[in-house]
Design an enzyme around this catalytic site. Structure first.
Site, PDB file in Angstrom:
ATOM      1  CG  HIS A 123      -1.960  -1.127   1.130  1.00 53.57           C
ATOM      2  ND1 HIS A 123      -2.757  -1.500   2.183  1.00 53.57           N
ATOM      3  CD2 HIS A 123      -2.306  -1.959   0.108  1.00 53.57           C
ATOM      4  CE1 HIS A 123      -3.538  -2.509   1.823  1.00 53.57           C
ATOM      5  NE2 HIS A 123      -3.280  -2.808   0.575  1.00 53.57           N
ATOM      6  CB  CYS A 159       3.874  18.903 -13.596  1.00 49.81           C
ATOM      7  SG  CYS A 159       2.938  17.782 -12.547  1.00 49.81           S
TER       8      CYS A 159
HETATM    9  P1  NAD Z   1      -6.985  -3.940  10.286  1.00 46.84           P
HETATM   10  O1  NAD Z   1      -7.184  -2.652  11.019  1.00 46.84           O
HETATM   11  O2  NAD Z   1      -8.007  -4.439   9.383  1.00 46.84           O
HETATM   12  O3  NAD Z   1      -6.712  -5.108  11.298  1.00 46.84           O
HETATM   13  C1  NAD Z   1      -5.730  -5.061  12.236  1.00 46.84           C
HETATM   14  C2  NAD Z   1      -5.788  -6.361  13.029  1.00 46.84           C
HETATM   15  O4  NAD Z   1      -4.699  -6.339  13.929  1.00 46.84           O
HETATM   16  C3  NAD Z   1      -7.070  -6.519  13.862  1.00 46.84           C
HETATM   17  O5  NAD Z   1      -7.719  -7.721  13.464  1.00 46.84           O
HETATM   18  C4  NAD Z   1      -6.575  -6.605  15.318  1.00 46.84           C
HETATM   19  O6  NAD Z   1      -7.181  -7.651  16.029  1.00 46.84           O
HETATM   20  C5  NAD Z   1      -5.106  -6.920  15.155  1.00 46.84           C
HETATM   21  N1  NAD Z   1      -4.227  -6.332  16.168  1.00 46.84           N
HETATM   22  C6  NAD Z   1      -4.258  -5.086  16.684  1.00 46.84           C
HETATM   23  N2  NAD Z   1      -3.217  -4.917  17.536  1.00 46.84           N
HETATM   24  C7  NAD Z   1      -2.545  -6.095  17.544  1.00 46.84           C
HETATM   25  C8  NAD Z   1      -1.383  -6.544  18.208  1.00 46.84           C
HETATM   26  N3  NAD Z   1      -0.700  -5.757  19.055  1.00 46.84           N
HETATM   27  N4  NAD Z   1      -0.948  -7.799  17.969  1.00 46.84           N
HETATM   28  C9  NAD Z   1      -1.640  -8.623  17.142  1.00 46.84           C
HETATM   29  N5  NAD Z   1      -2.737  -8.251  16.484  1.00 46.84           N
HETATM   30  C10 NAD Z   1      -3.183  -6.994  16.679  1.00 46.84           C
HETATM   31  O7  NAD Z   1      -5.626  -3.783   9.562  1.00 46.84           O
HETATM   32  P2  NAD Z   1      -5.174  -4.391   8.220  1.00 46.84           P
HETATM   33  O8  NAD Z   1      -5.836  -5.697   7.971  1.00 46.84           O
HETATM   34  O9  NAD Z   1      -3.733  -4.303   8.235  1.00 46.84           O
HETATM   35  O10 NAD Z   1      -5.745  -3.474   7.052  1.00 46.84           O
HETATM   36  C11 NAD Z   1      -6.217  -2.310   6.862  1.00 46.84           C
HETATM   37  C12 NAD Z   1      -5.450  -1.275   6.078  1.00 46.84           C
HETATM   38  O11 NAD Z   1      -5.107  -0.261   6.979  1.00 46.84           O
HETATM   39  C13 NAD Z   1      -4.168  -1.642   5.440  1.00 46.84           C
HETATM   40  O12 NAD Z   1      -4.401  -1.487   4.114  1.00 46.84           O
HETATM   41  C14 NAD Z   1      -3.111  -0.598   5.863  1.00 46.84           C
HETATM   42  O13 NAD Z   1      -2.579   0.002   4.713  1.00 46.84           O
HETATM   43  C15 NAD Z   1      -3.902   0.416   6.592  1.00 46.84           C
HETATM   44  N6  NAD Z   1      -3.321   0.901   7.861  1.00 46.84           N
HETATM   45  C16 NAD Z   1      -1.974   0.930   8.063  1.00 46.84           C
HETATM   46  C17 NAD Z   1      -1.452   1.364   9.264  1.00 46.84           C
HETATM   47  C18 NAD Z   1       0.044   1.404   9.456  1.00 46.84           C
HETATM   48  O14 NAD Z   1       0.769   1.577   8.486  1.00 46.84           O
HETATM   49  N7  NAD Z   1       0.541   1.195  10.673  1.00 46.84           N
HETATM   50  C19 NAD Z   1      -2.300   1.760  10.302  1.00 46.84           C
HETATM   51  C20 NAD Z   1      -3.699   1.721  10.062  1.00 46.84           C
HETATM   52  C21 NAD Z   1      -4.196   1.280   8.840  1.00 46.84           C
END
Ligand code: NAD
Length: 254
Positions: A123, A159
């Site tokens: 992403h 641009c």
């Molecule tokens: P999501 O928000 O859908 O899911 C995150 C998952 O992580 C949840 O199911 C949760 O239970 C789990 N989780 C949270 N904390 C945790 C921990 N400490 N240990 C283990 N599991 C944990 O995230 P996703 O599936 O990665 O997708 C969503 C989109 O969000 C991605 O496309 C990403 O680009 C974007 N995003 C990125 C960031 C970042 O770069 N840090 C932050 C937020 C969203």
């Protein structure tokens, strides 16, 4: 004291020892321990604001301003964040040639900050801002400051086209070359860790499914259940940092 069985940790360490093609796939959950909220958990980004769709960004000035407002907010989280033990274990496995690469949905750059060399960013990255037309790009901070000062969505100084973070918004196509590399890596894996992802966003979520179908052992480390838990060889509903650290210690102790 952890509440996951030591035998499960030792099993994973054993699989890591046997593996010649281990791959990690990470989502927002690996970075929550660095203070960056995920999207879908309670208190996550989506409980505060809806993301701006790519089409709306292209067509509507109010949407562009809202996009930049949200990005200024998350920029603070990213700027403050440091890699946590989960990122560091993966970087360490990379340095020891135990890992072929990390495929990440994250845009925070923390795997690279931890020292991982082989990172595929599905992403893109929020660390940079790029022109949608001429592809010129810059470090993000200066443009975040510019937006804060002017309140206007910035234009490319080269641009005149719109500037946007070098990330893939909803409605925007994934970079084909990165996705292809991720598919090849997943297909060739014999051990596949899916860490901190709800595994519901396509096509990224199909990578662990593909790896499992090709015969890889699939280890899921995610606080909440995922649709692929049934398919996995091992599932931990725990924090990414504590589980990866425990597997690393078991690997080193043997
Ligand atoms: P999501 O928000 O859908 O899911 C995150 C998952 O992580 C949840 O199911 C949760 O239970 C789990 N989780 C949270 N904390 C945790 C921990 N400490 N240990 C283990 N599991 C944990 O995230 P996703 O599936 O990665 O997708 C969503 C989109 O969000 C991605 O496309 C990403 O680009 C974007 N995003 C990125 C960031 C970042 O770069 N840090 C932050 C937020 C969203």
């Amino acid at each position: 004291m952890h509440d996951f069985p030591v035998s499960d940790i030792e099993q994973c360490a054993g699989w890591l020892r046997e593996s010649s093609a281990c791959v990690a796939f990470t989502g927002a959950g690996i970075s929550t321990e660095s203070g960056i909220p995920d999207f879908r958990s309670p208190g996550g980004v989506w409980s505060r604001s809806q993301p701006v769709l790519f089409q709306d960004f292209l067509q509507d000035e109010d949407a562009r301003v809202e996009y930049w407002r949200q990005k200024c907010e998350s920029h603070e989280d990213f700027a403050r964040a440091e890699p946590n033990p989960g990122h560091r274990v993966l970087a360490n496995w990379d340095a020891r040639h135990l890992l072929r690469g990390v495929i990440t949905q994250n845009i925070d750059g923390l795997h690279q900050m931890a020292g991982s060399q082989h990172v595929l960013e599905l992403h893109g990255t929020a660390r940079r801002v790029a022109c949608l037309e001429c592809q010129a790009d810059w470090e993000a901070s200066a443009w975040v400051e510019e937006f804060r000062a002017s309140g206007n969505a910035p234009l490319c100084p080269e641009c005149g086209a719109w500037l946007k973070h070098a990330t893939i918004s909803f409605g925007q196509a994934l970079p084909e070359n990165v996705l292809n590399e991720a598919l090849i890596l997943s297909q060739s894996a014999d051990l596949f860790f899916a860490i901190g992802s709800s595994l519901v966003v396509e096509p990224a979520a199909s990578l662990p499914r593909l790896a499992a179908r090709q015969g890889a052992r699939l280890v899921i480390i995610n606080r909440d259940p995922t649709p692929l838990d049934e398919t996995a060889s091992m599932v931990f509903h725990h924090g990414a940092g504590e589980v990866l650290t425990a597997i690393d210690m078991a690997f080193n102790d043997a």
